[in-house]
Design a protein around this motif. Sequence first.
Motif, PDB file in Angstrom:
ATOM      1  N   THR A 195       0.899  -1.062  -0.001  1.00  0.00           N
ATOM      2  CA  THR A 195      -0.027   0.038  -0.009  1.00  0.00           C
ATOM      3  C   THR A 195       0.798   1.167  -0.064  1.00  0.00           C
ATOM      4  OG1 THR A 195      -1.609  -1.118   1.129  1.00  0.00           O
ATOM      5  CG2 THR A 195      -1.923   1.129   1.202  1.00  0.00           C
ATOM      6  N   PHE A 196       0.640   2.106  -0.932  1.00  0.00           N
ATOM      7  CA  PHE A 196       1.336   3.506  -1.024  1.00  0.00           C
ATOM      8  C   PHE A 196       0.882   4.230   0.211  1.00  0.00           C
ATOM      9  CE2 PHE A 196       2.409   7.734  -2.897  1.00  0.00           C
ATOM     10  CZ  PHE A 196       3.771   7.454  -2.870  1.00  0.00           C
ATOM     11  N   LYS A 198       1.610   8.135   0.932  1.00  0.00           N
ATOM     12  CA  LYS A 198       1.992   9.527   0.406  1.00  0.00           C
ATOM     13  C   LYS A 198       2.761  10.178   1.423  1.00  0.00           C
ATOM     14  CE  LYS A 198      -2.060  11.213  -0.499  1.00  0.00           C
ATOM     15  NZ  LYS A 198      -3.172  12.380  -1.041  1.00  0.00           N
ATOM     16  N   TYR A 234      -2.033  -1.260  -3.777  1.00  0.00           N
ATOM     17  CA  TYR A 234      -3.076  -0.586  -3.430  1.00  0.00           C
ATOM     18  C   TYR A 234      -2.514   1.045  -3.428  1.00  0.00           C
ATOM     19  CZ  TYR A 234      -6.151  -4.486  -2.099  1.00  0.00           C
ATOM     20  OH  TYR A 234      -7.019  -5.341  -2.122  1.00  0.00           O
ATOM     21  N   THR A 235      -3.180   2.114  -3.659  1.00  0.00           N
ATOM     22  CA  THR A 235      -3.222   3.379  -3.985  1.00  0.00           C
ATOM     23  C   THR A 235      -3.881   4.043  -2.527  1.00  0.00           C
ATOM     24  OG1 THR A 235      -4.583   3.586  -5.657  1.00  0.00           O
ATOM     25  CG2 THR A 235      -2.459   3.710  -6.210  1.00  0.00           C
ATOM     26  N   HIS A 241      -4.771  -2.194  -7.753  1.00  0.00           N
ATOM     27  CA  HIS A 241      -4.180  -2.280  -9.128  1.00  0.00           C
ATOM     28  C   HIS A 241      -3.529  -3.513  -9.738  1.00  0.00           C
ATOM     29  CE1 HIS A 241      -5.013   2.066  -9.530  1.00  0.00           C
ATOM     30  NE2 HIS A 241      -4.768   2.103  -8.306  1.00  0.00           N
ATOM     31  N   LYS A 290       9.756   4.030  -2.029  1.00  0.00           N
ATOM     32  CA  LYS A 290       8.891   4.095  -3.370  1.00  0.00           C
ATOM     33  C   LYS A 290       9.686   3.628  -4.407  1.00  0.00           C
ATOM     34  CE  LYS A 290       6.520   7.479  -6.160  1.00  0.00           C
ATOM     35  NZ  LYS A 290       7.298   7.512  -7.484  1.00  0.00           N
ATOM     36  N   VAL A 300       3.666   4.693  -9.663  1.00  0.00           N
ATOM     37  CA  VAL A 300       2.850   5.495  -8.655  1.00  0.00           C
ATOM     38  C   VAL A 300       3.628   6.645  -8.280  1.00  0.00           C
ATOM     39  CG1 VAL A 300       1.550   5.852  -6.459  1.00  0.00           C
ATOM     40  CG2 VAL A 300       1.798   3.456  -7.332  1.00  0.00           C
ATOM     41  N   GLY A 304       0.239   9.545  -5.192  1.00  0.00           N
ATOM     42  CA  GLY A 304      -0.536   8.349  -5.128  1.00  0.00           C
ATOM     43  C   GLY A 304      -1.459   8.099  -6.161  1.00  0.00           C
ATOM     44  N   ASN A 305      -1.030   8.501  -7.492  1.00  0.00           N
ATOM     45  CA  ASN A 305      -1.913   7.968  -8.659  1.00  0.00           C
ATOM     46  C   ASN A 305      -1.077   6.959  -9.232  1.00  0.00           C
ATOM     47  OD1 ASN A 305      -3.677  10.351  -8.425  1.00  0.00           O
ATOM     48  ND2 ASN A 305      -2.080  11.504  -9.059  1.00  0.00           N
ATOM     49  N   PHE A 306      -1.691   5.829  -9.838  1.00  0.00           N
ATOM     50  CA  PHE A 306      -0.977   4.724 -10.698  1.00  0.00           C
ATOM     51  C   PHE A 306      -1.281   5.143 -12.068  1.00  0.00           C
ATOM     52  CE2 PHE A 306      -1.675   0.734 -12.944  1.00  0.00           C
ATOM     53  CZ  PHE A 306      -0.332   0.067 -12.378  1.00  0.00           C
TER      54      PHE A 306
END
Length: 715
Positions: A195-196, A198, A234-235, A241, A290, A300, A304-306
């Motif tokens: 899970t990312f 931010k 997961y974002t 994703h 990251k 990502v 936090g956008n894929f």
Amino acid sequence: MTSMVAGINQIIKKNGLPKQVLPEIFSRKDIFPDLHLLDGPLKVYRSQSSFDWRKLRLIVEDEESWKLRYKVWNFMENNPLFFRSHETLPLDVQRHQATKRVYTLYNEKFYGLEEYMERPDLSGKYSSAMISYDPNVSVKLSLAFGMFPNTIRTLGSDRTLDIVNENLNAENAGSFALTEIAHGSNARGMRTTATFEKETKTFVLNTPDFEAAKCWVGNLGKTCTHAIVYAQLYTPDGKCHGLNAFVVPIRDKKTLLAFPGVVVGDLGEKIALNGVDNGFVLFNNYKIPKDYMLSKTGDVDDAGNFISQFKDPKKRMGKSLGALSGGRVGICEIASTYGVKAITIATRYAAARQQFGPEDSNVEYPVIEYQAQQYRMLPHLAAVYAVQFFSTFIGKIYGDMTMKLLMGEDMATAGMEIHALSSVGKPICAWTVRDVIQECREACGGHGYLKCARLGDLRNENDANCTYEGENNILIQQGSNFLINTRAKGWSAFGEVSPLGSVDFLKNGEEIKKLKWSWTQTNVAMKPENLLTIFNWICVHLLERTYDKVKQLQASGQSQFDIRNNSQVFYAINLAKAYGHRSLFEVFYQKVQSLTPSPERDVLSKLLSLYGANVIVNNYIGTLYEGSFVEMGLNVCEILQSGILGILPILKLEAVTLVDAIAPPDFIINSPLGMSDGRIYDHLKSVIYQTPGTFERPEWWKDISYRDYIVKSNL
């Protein structure tokens, strides 16, 4: 013209025949020893052979392949760390020994990045050289310093180059973590998450429970410092994703202690390959930078956008799992290596072992003289050659494709085909060699059951080939899926999806399915080109039959899932196996066709006919009648069986030199039953007599004589 011939004859009569110029490499007596000078029971068969085994050796593999193999083997033989033992060592000793050998070989740089860029196909031969000595060493080295950095190069970016550079200097050691306890073949069902976050610009890895633990990861149990881990991404918006790859530090490089948040352990003893420390790992809120996401198929951003260039998640996951095709290609070479050793041991044993003879004589015959033994051994010898040629072929095309990918070429179509080809090739090679080894073990009788014979170890080691990198019965469905999906677009579509040529023949499917058996003479039916025609028809018929079954299930309203499930047995699986068998035969056929007329070509042609006819007789006779390729009343089984029986006594005389052409040196064979001089009883005595404890009284002898451990009844 007549005067010219007469003049040539006069010159020959005066000066003799022109002296044959032999390749310079023949002077390398480690690679080409004077086997014909060895006294022993094999000498008589070597003297009867019709071809030069040295020339055949260079047909099987080129000079550079053999030079690389012997560079590795000679180093091992002269290094005390590679001393051979016939005893089973304690588990921890096996792990320790394999690890030291890995770093010793890696330090020698026999085959590195520079050599790979020049000859990528030699990577399989380098691995094979190690496997033939000890597969534990090859598996560990290939994972730690091959698959790990190559996956990062293929799927990563400049952000992870420092990890690759450290790996080149052996400052880290890698592993590949995909499979989970409760999910293997179904990659999409895996539950490890990343899970990312931010705020910290990190990915947080979690394992929800033991069923989601990554497992069967080679090197993970005790020795690796990093792993390629596949996790559901997961974002911050909570969206999943799909499966993505990450480089994950597991242990401190200096202390080898696991980092906080990482629970890592060893799976324990296995059937074989116990020098490989297969492990499991669970993550508990474990954070990685990251930059450690392998971002070529998707990334990502800081918000936090894929982001991904692939719109279709299936294609993105297929690209992400592309490294597995390389593993499957490699397993074809591994199976070939095991098959070569097994058939060498059993053939030399059969030519040296004497049993029975005519009733009016005291002479005993070598068991290879008996028809039953010939049929047990020689079709398997032919099969080993087929696997050998196929593994070399697919290794070369995969290496070439990898280099083109690195140069930026679009290899999507070739990638799809090699995925299908490796998905059928790996099971067929593994199953073929499984059967080869088992028959070789039984053909060597009681002596073959001794551990020092090595056949039991080979059987157990090859057993893993049937499961890892895709369980065979599930993996092979990828091949039939490829064929069925292409067939749905029409026969002509096969000409567009086959740059490698493995299914190009199917573009003529409409014409092929109209063919009929037209050979009544055995020698004509056994010609390789006619056997290839039979394989072509079998593939077309089974594809059409399976495609019709799929359409029938579609018409009944079944879901896509149920259609695939209900079209496997007797249909799609049989189709995939036929595609695999035909591929092995066709590669062998093309190899023979590429040779100029010679005794070596002649003997390979006979082996090819034996392989093809035997596969057809044992797998597809019913199919030929079912599909009306053969008219009722024509006994094609008898025709092919007659051809097989006709080849056996011919190849019996060639068998010893046929294995000489592919066999590694005695140090690698390491079996008293399969040494190059054929003196099986001398070598067997030596091994038995030199084994510690052979002549000693057991330490627990009192438990036999006095039996104090038995509690006497008070009654």
